[in-house]
Scaffold this active site. Structure first.
Site, mmCIF file in Angstrom:
data_model
loop_
_atom_site.group_PDB
_atom_site.id
_atom_site.type_symbol
_atom_site.label_atom_id
_atom_site.label_comp_id
_atom_site.label_asym_id
_atom_site.label_seq_id
_atom_site.Cartn_x
_atom_site.Cartn_y
_atom_site.Cartn_z
ATOM 1 N N CYS A 2 35.743 49.684 37.427
ATOM 2 C CA CYS A 2 34.328 49.812 37.760
ATOM 3 C C CYS A 2 33.906 48.651 38.661
ATOM 4 O O CYS A 2 34.281 47.506 38.445
ATOM 5 C CB CYS A 2 33.423 49.832 36.540
ATOM 6 S SG CYS A 2 33.776 51.170 35.412
ATOM 7 N N ARG A 30 37.833 49.469 42.966
ATOM 8 C CA ARG A 30 37.903 49.150 41.543
ATOM 9 C C ARG A 30 37.794 50.395 40.658
ATOM 10 O O ARG A 30 38.032 50.337 39.451
ATOM 11 C CB ARG A 30 36.778 48.181 41.169
ATOM 12 C CG ARG A 30 36.843 46.881 41.915
ATOM 13 C CD ARG A 30 35.734 45.965 41.473
ATOM 14 N NE ARG A 30 36.001 45.444 40.150
ATOM 15 C CZ ARG A 30 36.556 44.274 39.893
ATOM 16 N NH1 ARG A 30 36.903 43.484 40.879
ATOM 17 N NH2 ARG A 30 36.751 43.878 38.663
ATOM 18 N N TRP A 78 35.276 53.867 36.944
ATOM 19 C CA TRP A 78 36.586 54.331 36.472
ATOM 20 C C TRP A 78 36.347 54.776 35.037
ATOM 21 O O TRP A 78 36.067 53.961 34.166
ATOM 22 C CB TRP A 78 37.601 53.192 36.541
ATOM 23 C CG TRP A 78 39.006 53.630 36.233
ATOM 24 C CD1 TRP A 78 39.911 54.147 37.110
ATOM 25 C CD2 TRP A 78 39.662 53.578 34.963
ATOM 26 N NE1 TRP A 78 41.092 54.435 36.461
ATOM 27 C CE2 TRP A 78 40.975 54.092 35.141
ATOM 28 C CE3 TRP A 78 39.286 53.166 33.693
ATOM 29 C CZ2 TRP A 78 41.894 54.193 34.109
ATOM 30 C CZ3 TRP A 78 40.206 53.267 32.649
ATOM 31 C CH2 TRP A 78 41.497 53.765 32.870
ATOM 32 N N ASN A 105 30.448 47.633 33.107
ATOM 33 C CA ASN A 105 31.902 47.655 33.258
ATOM 34 C C ASN A 105 32.486 47.176 31.939
ATOM 35 O O ASN A 105 32.008 46.195 31.389
ATOM 36 C CB ASN A 105 32.325 46.718 34.398
ATOM 37 C CG ASN A 105 33.829 46.621 34.522
ATOM 38 O OD1 ASN A 105 34.546 47.546 34.174
ATOM 39 N ND2 ASN A 105 34.300 45.486 35.005
ATOM 40 N N GLY A 106 33.506 47.864 31.441
ATOM 41 C CA GLY A 106 34.132 47.434 30.185
ATOM 42 C C GLY A 106 33.989 48.510 29.129
ATOM 43 O O GLY A 106 33.727 49.673 29.443
ATOM 44 N N GLU A 488 60.061 47.710 41.381
ATOM 45 C CA GLU A 488 58.814 47.646 42.160
ATOM 46 C C GLU A 488 58.795 48.728 43.243
ATOM 47 O O GLU A 488 57.756 49.349 43.492
ATOM 48 C CB GLU A 488 58.659 46.228 42.756
ATOM 49 C CG GLU A 488 57.531 46.038 43.764
ATOM 50 C CD GLU A 488 56.126 46.277 43.217
ATOM 51 O OE1 GLU A 488 55.982 46.510 42.006
ATOM 52 O OE2 GLU A 488 55.180 46.271 44.021
ATOM 53 N N LYS A 492 55.867 51.630 43.477
ATOM 54 C CA LYS A 492 55.063 51.913 44.665
ATOM 55 C C LYS A 492 55.045 53.408 44.957
ATOM 56 O O LYS A 492 54.008 53.982 45.263
ATOM 57 C CB LYS A 492 55.597 51.163 45.908
ATOM 58 C CG LYS A 492 55.383 49.672 45.926
ATOM 59 C CD LYS A 492 53.962 49.228 46.196
ATOM 60 C CE LYS A 492 53.130 49.077 44.963
ATOM 61 N NZ LYS A 492 53.230 47.907 44.145
ATOM 62 N N GLU A 495 53.119 55.463 42.299
ATOM 63 C CA GLU A 495 51.702 55.144 42.283
ATOM 64 C C GLU A 495 50.940 55.817 43.421
ATOM 65 O O GLU A 495 49.851 56.342 43.216
ATOM 66 C CB GLU A 495 51.624 53.612 42.401
ATOM 67 C CG GLU A 495 50.281 53.017 42.321
ATOM 68 C CD GLU A 495 50.353 51.499 42.367
ATOM 69 O OE1 GLU A 495 51.308 50.932 42.938
ATOM 70 O OE2 GLU A 495 49.422 50.881 41.841
ATOM 71 N N HIS A 511 76.096 53.653 32.195
ATOM 72 C CA HIS A 511 75.726 53.784 30.781
ATOM 73 C C HIS A 511 74.740 54.931 30.567
ATOM 74 O O HIS A 511 74.132 55.029 29.515
ATOM 75 C CB HIS A 511 75.145 52.469 30.266
ATOM 76 C CG HIS A 511 76.112 51.332 30.366
ATOM 77 N ND1 HIS A 511 77.213 51.232 29.543
ATOM 78 C CD2 HIS A 511 76.179 50.288 31.219
ATOM 79 C CE1 HIS A 511 77.909 50.147 29.882
ATOM 80 N NE2 HIS A 511 77.303 49.563 30.895
ATOM 81 N N LYS A 614 41.947 49.362 40.883
ATOM 82 C CA LYS A 614 42.603 48.124 41.297
ATOM 83 C C LYS A 614 42.711 47.118 40.166
ATOM 84 O O LYS A 614 43.709 46.450 39.999
ATOM 85 C CB LYS A 614 41.827 47.533 42.475
ATOM 86 C CG LYS A 614 42.396 46.244 43.018
ATOM 87 C CD LYS A 614 43.713 46.487 43.710
ATOM 88 C CE LYS A 614 44.312 45.225 44.278
ATOM 89 N NZ LYS A 614 45.750 45.420 44.561
HETATM 90 O O1 M6R Z 1 45.397 42.247 39.069
HETATM 91 P P1 M6R Z 1 46.737 42.216 38.407
HETATM 92 O O2 M6R Z 1 47.788 41.609 39.263
HETATM 93 O O3 M6R Z 1 46.711 41.601 37.042
HETATM 94 O O4 M6R Z 1 47.130 43.741 38.205
HETATM 95 C C1 M6R Z 1 48.273 44.095 37.483
HETATM 96 C C2 M6R Z 1 48.632 45.541 37.687
HETATM 97 O O5 M6R Z 1 47.609 46.368 37.226
HETATM 98 C C3 M6R Z 1 48.884 45.849 39.163
HETATM 99 O O6 M6R Z 1 49.885 45.055 39.702
HETATM 100 C C4 M6R Z 1 49.273 47.334 39.347
HETATM 101 O O7 M6R Z 1 50.491 47.590 38.732
HETATM 102 C C5 M6R Z 1 49.308 47.672 40.824
HETATM 103 N N1 M6R Z 1 48.430 48.763 41.080
HETATM 104 C C6 M6R Z 1 50.653 48.036 41.314
HETATM 105 O O8 M6R Z 1 50.659 48.295 42.677
#
Ligand code: M6R
Length: 619
Positions: A2, A30, A78, A105-106, A488, A492, A495, A511, A614
């Site tokens: 949010c 956000r 969100w 927010n929260g 990672e 990507k 996501e 394995h 985000k």
């Molecule tokens: O703001 P942060 O680095 O704590 O966020 C952690 C994860 O939520 C963040 O890295 C998330 O996995 C990304 N969207 C990945 O691209």
């Protein structure tokens, strides 16, 4: 999660609406399930809100314009409680006279009991949200005390959970009241106008002077001042700071997406994170750490806590930190850490990594570590965020604002910052790596140029990505520091391209995961440089042969000059040579470019992937 904006300024036409809508546009990353705005308009508060992206709200306001106002609040959501509908979008009215509106927010954890009680007392709810409970409580409290700040103080005393709340009341035009507990909120200080935001991006187009707040504080802004008090009414003062980037840095600057822009900014992000961390003789100087040197020398265990991409940066750094410092280092997902009774004491150094500095899982892990007596260092990209404030010390990455939900430049900056920390600890503790720290720093300083070079040779990667737009599954293999890079790379792709993707340690293949290989299965393999100790290079080359023999389509990321991989690669993606521990800063680049290009080719919204936000400020 949010985005929240608040504004009070001069009575100039539609200034409040302009500021709030601009702020929402900058904060949309956000959360983007719905958006809404409230402006004080004479005897009532005018609210507009729409499900879906901000564009829907913008259209609604174009169709039926809102009044001129000098006070407003806005929200981009969100969803947590209640789906993304017009009714559940914020702001929410409290009471039935249309005078008070709230955004949030929260999560209000005790909302259910409060809601049941209010309903029993005859209050009619218009939404399924926890926020509306607060709105009604505030409206009642206002009727009793006739002052929005006092009403907020009364209400927060009854709330459990994490929240940032902003409220306006038509009887107090020119006032926005905000409260925060474990959820982000910063104040922007203008001339004759003041701002509130989930982060400084909300008001960066108007001012770069800002105020951090502590937990459990209330701030009341008018056009002329920002008055801070504790939840108990005790006068308090925020900590002022200057934002060292401008509005342009938070804009796309001609790029197709923020993600594309941020991938290209990595040379600068790494360079800026290295800047100013050595003295004239090349020794590391981290004055900002402010943890007594004797304490750092006595550390006998390091625990890294983080989530998502930040977690993978920690996994990558573990190899280097242990190697340089000889301190046992664990890396743990922050949300798992505090629930398993971790062995942590005052000689443990807990390093949290977070781009936003607001990730609730990470914040809670840091708090738990402190309760257990550990020293805590935050590696963070966002000035004034909650996690650095709750930590004993902070080492900022200087990647600049990262807007795309998929983290890219923060990742390479985080690895860089972890390496700086590891080398600093090695220097403090003496031993063989103390002498080598300066040499490694020199090698690190050469990395930005190598990333630039690599970014300039990504055409073939983009071609491959476009060609693979219809692929349903991609696997990623790596070994040693290449393993977290494989994870990672897979994250990507999942996501932003919604493709099934998995990363494996190449040694683990036999394995189980090798059963997934069937003819045509695309597999990226991150190959360690030929100089990597323990013959790892040869072992990974064997792994490539094993999967190729079973029909895999092998996309091999290998150092320039590594000819051993050629017979077994369907594609070789070259990266500049670097010392083994620094390779991740290069090998991740083609995987980021690949995911970005593939998602773009699929016509997806690269910056705002579905279901995500985000900054994850709920547990
Ligand atoms: O703001 P942060 O680095 O704590 O966020 C952690 C994860 O939520 C963040 O890295 C998330 O996995 C990304 N969207 C990945 O691209």
């Amino acid at each position: 999660m949010c985005g929240i904006v608040g504004y009070v300024g001069p009575n100039i036409d539609d200034k409040a609406l302009t500021v709030v809508m601009e702020g929402l546009a900058r904060l949309e990353y956000r959360g983007y399930d719905s958006a809404g705005v409230a402006l004080i308009n004479g005897p009532t508060v005018d609210v507009r809100k729409r499900a879906g992206k901000l564009a829907n709200l913008q259209r609604a306001i174009q169709d039926v314009p809102m009044p001129a106002a000098n006070t407003g609040i806005g929200h981009t959501r969100w969803a947590t409680h209640g789906g993304p509908t017009d009714e559940n979008a914020h702001p929410h009215y409290g009471g039935s006279d249309g005078k008070l509106a709230v955004i949030h927010n929260g999560i209000i954890e005790n909302f259910h009991g409060l809601r049941t009680k209010l309903i029993a007392e005859g209050v009619q709810f218009r939404s399924e949200t926890d926020t509306e409970v607060v709105a009604h409580l505030l409206a009642r409290a206002y009727q009793e005390v006739g002052d929005l700040t006092k009403a907020m103080r009364t209400v927060v005393a009854h709330l459990d959970g994490a929240f940032t709340l902003l409220a306006v009341h038509a009887d107090e035009p020119g006032v926005v009241v905000a409260a925060r507990r474990n959820s982000p909120l910063v104040v922007g200080l203008g001339e004759g106008e003041n701002f509130l935001g989930s982060d400084v991006a909300a008001f960066i187009g108007y001012t770069r002077e800002a105020l951090e707040l502590d937990n459990d504080q209330i701030v009341t802004i008018t056009a002329d001042e920002a008055v801070v008090t504790g939840f108990d009414g005790t006068p308090a003062q925020g900590k002022s700071f200057h934002v060292d980037w401008d509005a342009e840095a938070a804009e796309k600057g001609g790029h197709a997406s923020f993600m594309e822009k941020e991938i290209l900014e990595q040379p600068l992000a790494v360079e800026a994170t290295l800047l100013g961390r050595t003295d004239a003789d090349g020794a590391l100087v981290l004055d900002e750490l402010r943890i007594p040197v004797e304490h750092l020398r006595s550390v006998n265990k390091i625990v890294v806590v983080a989530c998502g991409t930040a977690f993978y940066s920690g996994m990558t750094a573990k190899y280097a930190i242990e190697h340089w410092t000889r301190i046992p280092t664990e890396v743990e997902m922050a949300h798992e850490f505090r629930y398993r009774d971790p062995v942590v004491d005052k000689r443990t150094l807990v390093v949290s990594i977070s781009q936003s500095g607001e990730t609730m899982d990470t914040l809670m892990a840091v708090k738990h570590a402190r309760e257990l007596g550990a020293q805590t260092i935050s590696i963070c990209n966002t000035h004034g965020a909650t996690i650095p404030r709750e930590s004993d010390a902070v080492l900022y990455t200087h990647a600049g604002p990262e807007i795309a939900v998929a983290s890219t430049k923060a990742f390479t900056a985080q690895i860089t910052a972890c390496y700086v920390l590891g080398l600093y600890l090695a220097q403090l503790r003496g031993g063989s790596y103390a002498d080598e720290a300066q040499q490694v720093m020199r090698e690190l300083h050469a990395i930005p140029e190598k990333i630039s070079q690599l970014l300039g040779q990504m055409d073939r990667v983009r071609e491959i990505a476009r060609f693979m737009a219809d692929t349903r599954s991609v696997l990623f293999l790596g070994r040693h520091v290449g393993f977290p890079i494989a994870l990672e790379g897979a994250l990507k792709l999942k996501e932003i391209a919604y493709i099934h993707a998995e990363g494996f340690a190449a040694g683990e293949l036999k394995h189980g995961p090798i059963a997934l290989i069937e003819p045509g299965q695309p597999v990226f393999i991150v190959v360690p440089g030929p100089d990597t100790p323990h013959g790892l290079h040869g072992k990974v080359v064997s792994n490539i042969q094993e999967i190729r023999a079973r029909g895999a389509r092998t996309l091999v990321i290998a150092e320039e000059g590594d000819h051993d991989v050629e017979p077994f690669a369907d594609e070789v993606i070259r990266v500049p040579q670097a010392p083994p521990l620094l390779e991740p800063l290069l090998t991740i680049i083609p995987l980021q470019v690949f995911a970005c290009e593939l998602a773009t080719a699929k016509g997806l919204d690269v910056d705002q992937p579905r279901n995500l936000a985000k900054s994850v400020t709920v547990e």
